[in-house]
Design a protein around this motif. Structure first.
Motif, PDB file in Angstrom:
ATOM      1  N   ASN B  12     -20.864  -1.988  -9.516  1.00 24.15           N
ATOM      2  CA  ASN B  12     -20.678  -0.552  -8.825  1.00 24.15           C
ATOM      3  C   ASN B  12     -21.991   0.630  -9.174  1.00 24.15           C
ATOM      4  OD1 ASN B  12     -18.165  -1.101  -8.458  1.00 24.15           O
ATOM      5  ND2 ASN B  12     -17.346  -0.424 -10.902  1.00 24.15           N
ATOM      6  N   ALA B  13     -23.197   0.042 -10.711  1.00 24.49           N
ATOM      7  CA  ALA B  13     -24.408   1.382 -10.628  1.00 24.49           C
ATOM      8  C   ALA B  13     -24.757   0.643  -9.286  1.00 24.49           C
ATOM      9  CB  ALA B  13     -24.847   0.704 -11.886  1.00 24.49           C
ATOM     10  N   PHE B  14     -24.530  -0.217  -8.666  1.00 25.05           N
ATOM     11  CA  PHE B  14     -25.618  -0.213  -7.669  1.00 25.05           C
ATOM     12  C   PHE B  14     -25.079   0.244  -5.656  1.00 25.05           C
ATOM     13  CE2 PHE B  14     -24.631  -2.966  -3.688  1.00 25.05           C
ATOM     14  CZ  PHE B  14     -25.914  -3.648  -3.186  1.00 25.05           C
ATOM     15  N   ARG B  15     -23.908   0.183  -6.091  1.00 29.40           N
ATOM     16  CA  ARG B  15     -22.881   0.575  -4.971  1.00 29.40           C
ATOM     17  C   ARG B  15     -23.493   1.585  -4.764  1.00 29.40           C
ATOM     18  NH1 ARG B  15     -17.015  -0.403  -3.991  1.00 29.40           N
ATOM     19  NH2 ARG B  15     -16.745  -0.078  -6.124  1.00 29.40           N
ATOM     20  N   GLY B  16     -23.207   2.715  -6.240  1.00 28.07           N
ATOM     21  CA  GLY B  16     -23.647   4.484  -6.613  1.00 28.07           C
ATOM     22  C   GLY B  16     -25.062   4.257  -5.905  1.00 28.07           C
ATOM     23  N   GLY B  17     -26.021   3.274  -5.814  1.00 24.07           N
ATOM     24  CA  GLY B  17     -27.186   4.089  -5.020  1.00 24.07           C
ATOM     25  C   GLY B  17     -27.897   3.718  -6.424  1.00 24.07           C
ATOM     26  N   ASP B  18     -28.058   2.883  -7.174  1.00 22.09           N
ATOM     27  CA  ASP B  18     -29.199   2.590  -8.604  1.00 22.09           C
ATOM     28  C   ASP B  18     -29.626   2.356  -8.156  1.00 22.09           C
ATOM     29  OD1 ASP B  18     -30.109   2.247 -10.806  1.00 22.09           O
ATOM     30  OD2 ASP B  18     -28.873   1.422 -11.803  1.00 22.09           O
ATOM     31  N   LEU B  58     -27.186  -5.460   2.192  1.00 21.93           N
ATOM     32  CA  LEU B  58     -27.034  -5.633   1.294  1.00 21.93           C
ATOM     33  C   LEU B  58     -26.759  -4.009   1.033  1.00 21.93           C
ATOM     34  CD1 LEU B  58     -25.009  -6.917  -1.163  1.00 21.93           C
ATOM     35  CD2 LEU B  58     -26.938  -7.480  -2.175  1.00 21.93           C
ATOM     36  N   TRP B  59     -28.327  -3.676   0.460  1.00 25.57           N
ATOM     37  CA  TRP B  59     -28.600  -2.274  -0.001  1.00 25.57           C
ATOM     38  C   TRP B  59     -28.385  -1.152   1.192  1.00 25.57           C
ATOM     39  CZ3 TRP B  59     -29.739   0.536  -3.942  1.00 25.57           C
ATOM     40  CH2 TRP B  59     -30.505   1.943  -3.509  1.00 25.57           C
ATOM     41  N   GLN B  60     -28.490  -1.250   2.204  1.00 20.34           N
ATOM     42  CA  GLN B  60     -27.893  -0.370   3.793  1.00 20.34           C
ATOM     43  C   GLN B  60     -26.512  -0.105   3.573  1.00 20.34           C
ATOM     44  OE1 GLN B  60     -30.837  -2.033   6.612  1.00 20.34           O
ATOM     45  NE2 GLN B  60     -32.642  -1.019   6.208  1.00 20.34           N
ATOM     46  N   SER B  61     -25.943  -1.473   3.331  1.00 22.58           N
ATOM     47  CA  SER B  61     -23.939  -1.168   2.788  1.00 22.58           C
ATOM     48  C   SER B  61     -23.868  -0.487   2.415  1.00 22.58           C
ATOM     49  CB  SER B  61     -24.012  -2.138   4.152  1.00 22.58           C
ATOM     50  OG  SER B  61     -24.127  -3.537   3.498  1.00 22.58           O
ATOM     51  N   ARG B  62     -24.128  -0.625   1.293  1.00 20.39           N
ATOM     52  CA  ARG B  62     -23.685  -0.668  -0.133  1.00 20.39           C
ATOM     53  C   ARG B  62     -22.543   0.564  -0.538  1.00 20.39           C
ATOM     54  NH1 ARG B  62     -28.055   2.017  -0.139  1.00 20.39           N
ATOM     55  NH2 ARG B  62     -28.514   4.650  -1.186  1.00 20.39           N
ATOM     56  N   THR B  63     -22.871   1.461   0.702  1.00 19.12           N
ATOM     57  CA  THR B  63     -21.469   2.033   0.306  1.00 19.12           C
ATOM     58  C   THR B  63     -20.175   2.024   0.666  1.00 19.12           C
ATOM     59  OG1 THR B  63     -22.605   3.862   2.375  1.00 19.12           O
ATOM     60  CG2 THR B  63     -23.055   4.804  -0.036  1.00 19.12           C
ATOM     61  N   ASN B  64     -20.490   0.495   1.744  1.00 23.30           N
ATOM     62  CA  ASN B  64     -19.091   0.472   2.133  1.00 23.30           C
ATOM     63  C   ASN B  64     -18.655  -0.734   1.657  1.00 23.30           C
ATOM     64  OD1 ASN B  64     -20.085   2.312   4.390  1.00 23.30           O
ATOM     65  ND2 ASN B  64     -21.076   1.000   5.641  1.00 23.30           N
TER      66      ASN B  64
END
Lengths: 356, 195
Positions: B12-18, B58-64
């Motif tokens: 979740n932290a990663f999806r939040g852009g961490d 993974l990083w570029q689509s993290r919000t999806n």
């Protein structure tokens, strides 16, 4: 089917059996021990299955070097950096242009023949080709100049891997053997040296690393500036750097590879940090202990810990300009009837105080 | 190993852009992914390129991305898809297997087996030799099952095969490997030496 009818491969493929071998609990332990007590003739099946499960936890693994892991990460970071800058920002303002070009493109049939380039393939540029390796097999130290202006003096039988250009947010290099680093200051891009499981992180400073592949430990000796060292062990919850140490000049860190522990101590021959002549003169006339220790702290960059209250009456008249740090300490302790110890890279003084 | 809660809070932290969590995910799983990649192809460049692309996407689509309690499963499945997608052009699927096979046969002399029969290390070496004789898919399935601790259902999904096939690869692999750890066989070896 009852476990009695299971052969070795049936057991090895069974979830409950695998759980017992890999992560036994009192319940599973009891179950399988009871099973063996009840059916001792199934011992071979159980033992063979256990061997399979134990062995197969290791056997399929392919050894992966830390270097490969870090290089690949650098490459990923590099690609992300490049992908970020040019694309965002400009786009919305030129959306109409894009739409116009799209219409134009659709109109021109021959465009269909242009091979489509997958966007990611275009980004995967910084590969192993962007790295180079300096190897020193000669008797003389070899000087390596890095693109950021940092210099590395590579000792004999040592290797240094470094990128042709430092992309990403860090400047990362890999050392096997021994080298002296003089790192160009750049607070935005920390300089990281990976050597035999130890990471040395600096912003700009000079230090020496000894990391011979046959040695059980890695030593980092700091000449100037501040250096942080930590074990190269990723963890999901904690920053590995939090378990590391910060070194100041004249301190060294020894990393035991086997146990992955780091300890801090002073170098064998601490050198003076202050070049100017007057401060190097350790001439004291009726000086307080605090004044003398402060001078030592300044000159060598090493913390001296003592009880100011106990030593408030201690006064010294000394000339210690020619002695090295340890000789100075010997003399001071003799005069004050005190003792000193080196603990954790600091000098700790034990004294009963002085009479007036 | 990390717990499920740690796993999902990291995700979740990663999806939040961490970015730190992103790097931690990489460091936690990349060795296993590289190792697994070797079971699918012997082309190291292909493995590295695929992992590179996997993490970039993974990083570029993290919000999806959706919530998950198994990052590892997600990564393994994506890597398999990536490699086999890029691989499709290669007609000779893992051509080096043949050379590999002959090489292992060479080492696999019965004499050696008789002389060095003791200890855990020997057992592992023996098992390793037999393991290399297995088909790439058997190797993959056993790796996922015993070294990565996935369930049979997950293995089927990662490898893009049905449940029965996953079980079959595991079981047939175990059947072959059992010979390498057979106790009876070793007892016989002792006898042969003493006689």
């Amino acid at each position: 089917m009852h476990y009695y009818q299971y052969n070795a491969e049936d057991l090895a493929a069974d979830d409950y059996f695998k759980e017992w071998v890999c992560a036994p609990t009192p319940a599973t332990e009891r179950f399988w021990q009871d099973f063996l007590t009840d059916y001792p003739e199934r011992y071979y099946q159980v033992e063979e299955a256990r061997r399979l499960v134990v062995g197969l936890q290791e056997v399929p693994r392919v050894a992966v070097s830390d270097e490969q892991v870090h290089q690949l990460w650098e490459r990923i970071e590099g690609s992300l950096e490049r992908a970020k800058v040019p694309r965002l920002g400009r786009w919305p303002g030129r959306a109409w242009l894009a739409a116009a070009s799209l219409v134009l493109l659709l109109g021109l049939g021959w465009w269909w023949q242009v091979p489509s380039v997958p966007p990611l393939a275009a980004e995967s540029t910084p590969s192993s080709a962007d790295w180079t390796e300096a190897v020193n097999n000669a008797g003389q130290p070899l000087e390596v100049q890095l693109t950021d202006g940092s210099r590395v003096l590579l000792e004999k039988n040592s290797r240094l891997r470094y990128p042709r250009a430092f992309a990403g947010t860090c400047r990362t290099v890999y050392l096997t053997g021994e080298a002296f680093f003089d790192v160009q200051k750049n607070p935005q891009k920390p300089f990281l040296v990976y050597a035999n499981g130890l990471v040395t992180k600096v912003l700009g400073t000079s230090f020496r690393i000894q990391a011979r592949s046959q040695d059980p430990d890695v030593t980092v000796v700091v000449k100037s500036g501040r250096v942080s060292v930590y074990a190269d062990k990723p963890s999901p919850t904690q920053d590995p750097e939090a378990h590391g140490l910060v070194l100041t000049p004249n301190q060294k860190a020894v990393f035991q590879r086997e146990q992955a522990t780091i300890s801090k101590s002073l170098v064998e021959k601490p050198s003076l940090l202050i070049p100017s002549r007057p401060l190097r003169l350790f001439v004291f006339e009726d000086a307080t202990a605090a004044q003398v220790f402060e001078a030592l702290e300044k000159a060598y960059g090493i913390r001296v810990v003592f009880d100011e209250e106990v030593m408030k009456n201690c006064r010294l008249t000394l000339n210690l300009s020619d002695e090295d740090l340890y000789q100075k300490l010997e003399v001071i302790c003799k005069v004050l009837e005190a003792k000193y110890k080196l603990i954790d890279g600091q000098i700790i003084l034990y004294s009963h105080g002085c009479d007036t | 190993m990390i717990t499920k809660t740690q796993n999902s809070s990291l995700w979740n932290a990663f999806r939040g852009g961490d970015r730190d969590s992103f790097q931690r995910i990489y460091q936690l799983y990349v060795k296993e992914l590289l190792s697994y990649g070797h079971k699918i192809t012997s082309d190291v460049q292909l493995i590295e390129d695929s992992i590179h692309d996997l993490f970039i996407e993974l990083w570029q689509s993290r919000t999806n991305l959706s919530e998950t309690d198994s990052i590892k499963f997600y990564l393994f499945r994506s890597l398999r898809n990536k490699i086999s997608h890029r691989h499709r052009r290669d007609v000779l699927y893992r051509a080096s297997d043949v050379a590999h096979f002959i090489e292992s046969l060479d080492e696999f002399s019965f004499e050696k087996q008789l002389i060095e029969h003791e200890g855990q290390e020997q057992l592992l070496r023996q098992l390793k030799k037999s393991f290399q004789l297995l088909s790439p898919r058997q190797q993959q399935a056993l790796d996922l099952r015993f070294a990565q601790h996935f369930s049979n259902e997950e293995i089927a999904q990662i490898m893009g095969i049905n449940y029965q096939s996953a079980c079959k690869f595991i079981y047939s692999g175990l059947k072959v490997l059992r010979e390498a750890v057979r106790i009876f066989c070793w007892g016989l070896a002792y006898l042969t030496i003493t006689c």
